[in-house]
Write a protein that holds these residues in place. Structure first.
Motif, PDB file in Angstrom:
ATOM      1  N   CYS A  49       4.397  -6.729  -2.007  1.00  0.00           N
ATOM      2  CA  CYS A  49       3.566  -6.173  -3.085  1.00  0.00           C
ATOM      3  C   CYS A  49       2.815  -4.923  -2.635  1.00  0.00           C
ATOM      4  O   CYS A  49       2.464  -4.084  -3.463  1.00  0.00           O
ATOM      5  CB  CYS A  49       2.536  -7.202  -3.558  1.00  0.00           C
ATOM      6  SG  CYS A  49       3.229  -8.820  -3.892  1.00  0.00           S
ATOM      7  N   GLY A  50       2.513  -4.823  -1.330  1.00  0.00           N
ATOM      8  CA  GLY A  50       1.688  -3.712  -0.866  1.00  0.00           C
ATOM      9  C   GLY A  50       2.499  -2.558  -0.290  1.00  0.00           C
ATOM     10  O   GLY A  50       2.249  -1.399  -0.609  1.00  0.00           O
ATOM     11  N   VAL A  51       3.459  -2.879   0.591  1.00  0.00           N
ATOM     12  CA  VAL A  51       4.169  -1.805   1.303  1.00  0.00           C
ATOM     13  C   VAL A  51       5.470  -1.447   0.578  1.00  0.00           C
ATOM     14  O   VAL A  51       5.607  -0.370  -0.007  1.00  0.00           O
ATOM     15  CB  VAL A  51       4.433  -2.197   2.777  1.00  0.00           C
ATOM     16  CG1 VAL A  51       5.073  -1.028   3.523  1.00  0.00           C
ATOM     17  CG2 VAL A  51       3.136  -2.606   3.468  1.00  0.00           C
ATOM     18  N   HIS A  52       6.446  -2.349   0.597  1.00  0.00           N
ATOM     19  CA  HIS A  52       7.742  -2.001   0.015  1.00  0.00           C
ATOM     20  C   HIS A  52       7.650  -1.778  -1.497  1.00  0.00           C
ATOM     21  O   HIS A  52       8.324  -0.888  -2.032  1.00  0.00           O
ATOM     22  CB  HIS A  52       8.769  -3.102   0.290  1.00  0.00           C
ATOM     23  CG  HIS A  52       9.099  -3.265   1.744  1.00  0.00           C
ATOM     24  ND1 HIS A  52       9.851  -4.313   2.221  1.00  0.00           N
ATOM     25  CD2 HIS A  52       8.791  -2.525   2.834  1.00  0.00           C
ATOM     26  CE1 HIS A  52       9.989  -4.209   3.527  1.00  0.00           C
ATOM     27  NE2 HIS A  52       9.338  -3.132   3.929  1.00  0.00           N
ATOM     28  N   GLY A  53       6.856  -2.613  -2.179  1.00  0.00           N
ATOM     29  CA  GLY A  53       6.800  -2.520  -3.648  1.00  0.00           C
ATOM     30  C   GLY A  53       6.506  -1.087  -4.102  1.00  0.00           C
ATOM     31  O   GLY A  53       7.323  -0.462  -4.786  1.00  0.00           O
ATOM     32  N   PRO A  54       5.353  -0.526  -3.713  1.00  0.00           N
ATOM     33  CA  PRO A  54       5.079   0.862  -4.095  1.00  0.00           C
ATOM     34  C   PRO A  54       6.133   1.832  -3.549  1.00  0.00           C
ATOM     35  O   PRO A  54       6.506   2.791  -4.219  1.00  0.00           O
ATOM     36  CB  PRO A  54       3.711   1.146  -3.471  1.00  0.00           C
ATOM     37  CG  PRO A  54       3.096  -0.193  -3.207  1.00  0.00           C
ATOM     38  CD  PRO A  54       4.211  -1.170  -3.046  1.00  0.00           C
ATOM     39  N   HIS A  55       6.614   1.573  -2.333  1.00  0.00           N
ATOM     40  CA  HIS A  55       7.517   2.536  -1.693  1.00  0.00           C
ATOM     41  C   HIS A  55       8.944   2.486  -2.238  1.00  0.00           C
ATOM     42  O   HIS A  55       9.765   3.316  -1.875  1.00  0.00           O
ATOM     43  CB  HIS A  55       7.502   2.336  -0.174  1.00  0.00           C
ATOM     44  CG  HIS A  55       6.187   2.734   0.441  1.00  0.00           C
ATOM     45  ND1 HIS A  55       5.838   2.480   1.741  1.00  0.00           N
ATOM     46  CD2 HIS A  55       5.123   3.378  -0.103  1.00  0.00           C
ATOM     47  CE1 HIS A  55       4.628   2.940   1.977  1.00  0.00           C
ATOM     48  NE2 HIS A  55       4.167   3.478   0.873  1.00  0.00           N
ATOM     49  N   THR A  56       9.259   1.515  -3.071  1.00  0.00           N
ATOM     50  CA  THR A  56      10.585   1.537  -3.703  1.00  0.00           C
ATOM     51  C   THR A  56      10.653   2.612  -4.784  1.00  0.00           C
ATOM     52  O   THR A  56      11.719   2.859  -5.338  1.00  0.00           O
ATOM     53  CB  THR A  56      10.943   0.180  -4.356  1.00  0.00           C
ATOM     54  OG1 THR A  56       9.873  -0.204  -5.224  1.00  0.00           O
ATOM     55  CG2 THR A  56      11.192  -0.901  -3.323  1.00  0.00           C
ATOM     56  N   ARG A  57       9.519   3.236  -5.120  1.00  0.00           N
ATOM     57  CA  ARG A  57       9.526   4.173  -6.251  1.00  0.00           C
ATOM     58  C   ARG A  57       8.658   5.410  -6.033  1.00  0.00           C
ATOM     59  O   ARG A  57       8.343   6.128  -6.985  1.00  0.00           O
ATOM     60  CB  ARG A  57       9.083   3.456  -7.518  1.00  0.00           C
ATOM     61  CG  ARG A  57       7.665   2.925  -7.456  1.00  0.00           C
ATOM     62  CD  ARG A  57       7.490   1.738  -8.363  1.00  0.00           C
ATOM     63  NE  ARG A  57       8.333   0.645  -7.903  1.00  0.00           N
ATOM     64  CZ  ARG A  57       9.157  -0.053  -8.704  1.00  0.00           C
ATOM     65  NH1 ARG A  57       9.220   0.203  -9.983  1.00  0.00           N
ATOM     66  NH2 ARG A  57       9.899  -1.021  -8.201  1.00  0.00           N
ATOM     67  N   GLY A  58       8.197   5.630  -4.811  1.00  0.00           N
ATOM     68  CA  GLY A  58       7.389   6.831  -4.575  1.00  0.00           C
ATOM     69  C   GLY A  58       5.929   6.678  -4.941  1.00  0.00           C
ATOM     70  O   GLY A  58       5.203   7.657  -5.061  1.00  0.00           O
ATOM     71  N   ALA A  59       5.485   5.426  -5.146  1.00  0.00           N
ATOM     72  CA  ALA A  59       4.070   5.187  -5.446  1.00  0.00           C
ATOM     73  C   ALA A  59       3.272   5.111  -4.145  1.00  0.00           C
ATOM     74  O   ALA A  59       3.840   5.150  -3.049  1.00  0.00           O
ATOM     75  CB  ALA A  59       3.921   3.890  -6.242  1.00  0.00           C
ATOM     76  N   CYS A  60       1.952   5.009  -4.282  1.00  0.00           N
ATOM     77  CA  CYS A  60       1.071   5.054  -3.100  1.00  0.00           C
ATOM     78  C   CYS A  60       0.443   3.686  -2.838  1.00  0.00           C
ATOM     79  O   CYS A  60      -0.027   3.019  -3.756  1.00  0.00           O
ATOM     80  CB  CYS A  60      -0.031   6.077  -3.370  1.00  0.00           C
ATOM     81  SG  CYS A  60      -1.323   6.098  -2.115  1.00  0.00           S
ATOM     82  N   LEU A  61       0.413   3.301  -1.584  1.00  0.00           N
ATOM     83  CA  LEU A  61      -0.318   2.108  -1.161  1.00  0.00           C
ATOM     84  C   LEU A  61      -1.729   2.519  -0.778  1.00  0.00           C
ATOM     85  O   LEU A  61      -1.913   3.386   0.097  1.00  0.00           O
ATOM     86  CB  LEU A  61       0.396   1.465   0.039  1.00  0.00           C
ATOM     87  CG  LEU A  61      -0.443   0.512   0.909  1.00  0.00           C
ATOM     88  CD1 LEU A  61      -0.902  -0.702   0.110  1.00  0.00           C
ATOM     89  CD2 LEU A  61       0.369   0.069   2.132  1.00  0.00           C
ATOM     90  N   VAL A  62      -2.726   1.915  -1.433  1.00  0.00           N
ATOM     91  CA  VAL A  62      -4.125   2.117  -1.028  1.00  0.00           C
ATOM     92  C   VAL A  62      -4.501   0.854  -0.258  1.00  0.00           C
ATOM     93  O   VAL A  62      -4.730  -0.204  -0.840  1.00  0.00           O
ATOM     94  CB  VAL A  62      -5.046   2.318  -2.253  1.00  0.00           C
ATOM     95  CG1 VAL A  62      -6.473   2.574  -1.791  1.00  0.00           C
ATOM     96  CG2 VAL A  62      -4.547   3.469  -3.122  1.00  0.00           C
ATOM     97  N   LEU A  63      -4.528   0.985   1.052  1.00  0.00           N
ATOM     98  CA  LEU A  63      -4.659  -0.204   1.909  1.00  0.00           C
ATOM     99  C   LEU A  63      -6.089  -0.321   2.424  1.00  0.00           C
ATOM    100  O   LEU A  63      -6.617   0.625   3.039  1.00  0.00           O
ATOM    101  CB  LEU A  63      -3.681  -0.083   3.080  1.00  0.00           C
ATOM    102  CG  LEU A  63      -3.655  -1.248   4.059  1.00  0.00           C
ATOM    103  CD1 LEU A  63      -3.207  -2.532   3.366  1.00  0.00           C
ATOM    104  CD2 LEU A  63      -2.709  -0.938   5.223  1.00  0.00           C
ATOM    105  N   THR A  64      -6.683  -1.487   2.200  1.00  0.00           N
ATOM    106  CA  THR A  64      -8.070  -1.694   2.640  1.00  0.00           C
ATOM    107  C   THR A  64      -8.152  -2.982   3.449  1.00  0.00           C
ATOM    108  O   THR A  64      -7.199  -3.757   3.489  1.00  0.00           O
ATOM    109  CB  THR A  64      -9.018  -1.851   1.438  1.00  0.00           C
ATOM    110  OG1 THR A  64      -8.850  -3.173   0.901  1.00  0.00           O
ATOM    111  CG2 THR A  64      -8.736  -0.842   0.354  1.00  0.00           C
ATOM    112  N   ALA A 107       3.348 -11.339   1.019  1.00  0.00           N
ATOM    113  CA  ALA A 107       2.799 -10.672  -0.170  1.00  0.00           C
ATOM    114  C   ALA A 107       2.406  -9.236   0.166  1.00  0.00           C
ATOM    115  O   ALA A 107       2.543  -8.337  -0.665  1.00  0.00           O
ATOM    116  CB  ALA A 107       1.592 -11.438  -0.707  1.00  0.00           C
ATOM    117  N   GLY A 108       1.938  -9.009   1.376  1.00  0.00           N
ATOM    118  CA  GLY A 108       1.559  -7.658   1.791  1.00  0.00           C
ATOM    119  C   GLY A 108       2.770  -6.746   1.862  1.00  0.00           C
ATOM    120  O   GLY A 108       2.761  -5.626   1.350  1.00  0.00           O
ATOM    121  N   VAL A 109       3.806  -7.241   2.500  1.00  0.00           N
ATOM    122  CA  VAL A 109       5.004  -6.407   2.670  1.00  0.00           C
ATOM    123  C   VAL A 109       5.642  -6.132   1.311  1.00  0.00           C
ATOM    124  O   VAL A 109       5.989  -4.990   0.991  1.00  0.00           O
ATOM    125  CB  VAL A 109       6.001  -7.092   3.631  1.00  0.00           C
ATOM    126  CG1 VAL A 109       7.314  -6.333   3.660  1.00  0.00           C
ATOM    127  CG2 VAL A 109       5.405  -7.191   5.032  1.00  0.00           C
TER     128      VAL A 109
END
Ligand code: AMP
Length: 525
Positions: A230-245, A226-228
């Protein structure tokens, strides 16, 4: 699954090349923001190119598996893309895993390197990795997060070297190994391929309507599936930002608020988030909130969406299939189901457990799935019983089809697989039972789920012994000796004369689950 079947959905590049293309299109946008610092796409791309070359110069080769045991940090995201750019294959284990798990997994996969984080609470993972490397047939390197070798070369030269490496990698090759929650014995490895894995993330982001302007909060372990996705690849498929906590709401919420987070995934352990004093501030920017992991009450929908965010559910698994609430789903669909598959090519079939007979709509059956990002076989083991004869993966979850708003939406109704879902971490009951049975005084052992308000479920051991009292402390000492990850340890023991069994002599877990549930409600009325 193959390109012949699903090529129209898949891209034709490796994950590293996909990321680079997005980085070129959005160089100045934030790619990742954490408490430790932030990186724009251009920065993350350049930094990971140089580390990838550094990893290659260590003598690591494309295809080499790398065990990863790290937490949610900036350096984790840097390391992720650096490994992929070097053509290495991350093996997504947990920082919480210990010798019992890592020794098996790293041998099964033939790991060449072990990436760990220094300074984690409770264990020196660097020393642990060195110990694990002793007498290991393939292990060659211990890598430490934040201290990865970066080649001291010109960025263009680093880029050229990465491109060379990537040209040699088939986009249909295994990119990542994820671990299965599994149903029997030791955890199984799920091979995820470049094109299908990136597609899984793209399709998820599409369903949620994410654009490059989104800032996606992630609090649960980022190296999980789910991290990879929804958190990493998901935003990065479109130029969005991951806010990781990290997972602690008290440290997560200030960052989520400060970074004007627009979308967030809350696992079961974070269902309390709307009660946090900063939640109203987060709600000012939140557009999409996704709840995942356990049944969601109407009240939780209301409180999560009180600032106007759309709130939906996700049912996901490392084996592939994602079900998500459709954006236009009615309140009833949203509340009573986990939604519909994220890809038009996903197929869901509900069957009578153990058979291939489909159950009628509305009736409960085992959820089976097939599609462009759902596995067709585990790595290195033949498990035909995990699939139907035509390749549908048998999830071990029980579900029903609900016809709502013109959708065939899926409600989750329980599970037949024998595991405990402890705040999202899956504990394989059989694996723990075998470990308990190796205790000298234990004659019979069963691990069953006991309800827990925060984690959803925790493990309770029912034991029959040779007459000696076996306490929780005895079990802890035993499992420490066996070097078993702590989250799998039973958190309560019930000693019985003999374990309840069904008429055919199988352990009757229903009886034990009912017993512990009744005891707990008696103790905490
Ligand atoms: P994992 O592979 O660790 O992501 O775990 C997948 C399993 O988690 C599924 O097979 C389900 O048993 C459980 N799961 C995932 N999402 C949900 C959900 N929304 N509701 C209930 N169980 C879920």
């Amino acid at each position: 699954m193959t390109r012949d079947e699903y090529g129209e959905f898949w891209g034709t590049s490796t994950i590293a090349d996909e990321f680079h293309a997005v980085a070129l299109a959005h160089p100045d946008r934030d790619a990742v923001v954490t408490a430790q610092g932030r990186r724009t796409y251009a920065e993350l791309d350049a930094e990971t190119d140089r580390i990838a070359v550094g990893l290659a110069e260590l003598g690591l080769h494309p295809g080499d598996p790398v065990i990863i045991q790290v937490t949610n940090r900036l350096e984790t995201v840097v390391a992720w893309y650096a490994l992929l750019k070097a053509g290495l294959v991350p093996v997504a284990t947990l920082a919480a895993h210990r010798g019992h798990e890592i020794a098996h997994i790293s041998r099964a996969v033939g790991a060449r390197a072990h990436l760990v984080e220094a300074g984690t609470k409770g264990i020196d993972l660097v020393a642990f990795a060195h110990e694990q490397a002793l007498d290991h047939p393939t292990m060659r390197h211990v890598l430490v997060l934040g201290d990865l070798p970066a080649a001291d070369i010109d960025p263009d030269e680093a880029r050229k070297r990465v491109e060379e490496i990537q040209r040699g990698i088939d986009p249909d090759a295994v990119a990542v190994f994820q671990l299965s929650g599994g149903t029997t014995g030791v955890p199984k490895l799920i091979p995820r391929q470049h094109a299908e894995y990136w597609y899984n993330a793209r399709a998820y982001g599409d369903v949620l309507g994410w654009t490059a302007d989104d800032r996606v909060g992630h609090l649960i372990p980022v190296i999980h599936n789910a991290g990879v996705v929804c958190g990493v690849h998901g935003p990065h498929t479109r130029g969005a930002c991951l806010v990781l906590t990290d997972h602690d709401l008290d440290t997560a919420m200030p960052l989520l608020v400060a970074e004007r987070t627009t979308s967030v995934l809350f696992g079961h352990v974070h269902y309390r988030a709307p009660e946090h004093p900063l939640y109203d501030r987060l709600a000012e920017t939140l557009r999409v909130a996704v709840l995942s992991g356990a049944k969601v009450s109407e009240d939780l929908f209301t409180t999560t969406g009180r600032g106007g965010a759309w709130v939906g559910q996700l049912f996901g698994m490392a084996e592939g299939m994602f079900l998500v609430t459709p954006q236009d789903g009615s309140p009833e669909l949203r509340r009573t189901t986990v939604g519909v598959p994220i890809s038009p090519a996903d197929e869901v079939r509900l069957v009578e457990p153990g058979t291939e007979n489909e159950v009628p709509d509305g009736e409960v059956g085992e959820l089976c799935c097939r599609g462009p990002y759902t596995l067709r076989g585990y790595f290195g083991v033949d498990r035909p019983e995990a699939f139907t004869s035509d390749g549908f993966y048998r999830t071990g979850d029980l579900a029903a089809v609900r016809l709502l708003d013109g959708y065939r939406a899926i409600s989750i109704e329980g599970r037949i697989k024998d595991l405990i879902n402890r705040g999202g971490e899956k504990i394989n009951a059989e694996e723990v039972e075998l470990l308990l049975l190796s205790h000298p005084h234990v004659v019979e052992a069963a691990l069953v789920a006991m309800p827990d308000p925060r984690l959803g479920e925790r493990g309770c051991a029912y034991l029959a012994t040779d007459g000696t009292d076996v306490t929780l402390d005895d079990l802890r000492a035993h499992l420490t000796r066996l070097d078993v990850a702590k989250f799998k340890w039973p958190e309560r023991v019930e000693l019985v004369e003999a374990l309840p069994r069904t008429k055919v002599g199988k352990l009757d877990k229903k009886v034990m689950t009912a017993d512990i549930t009744a005891r707990l409600s008696g103790e905490n009325p």
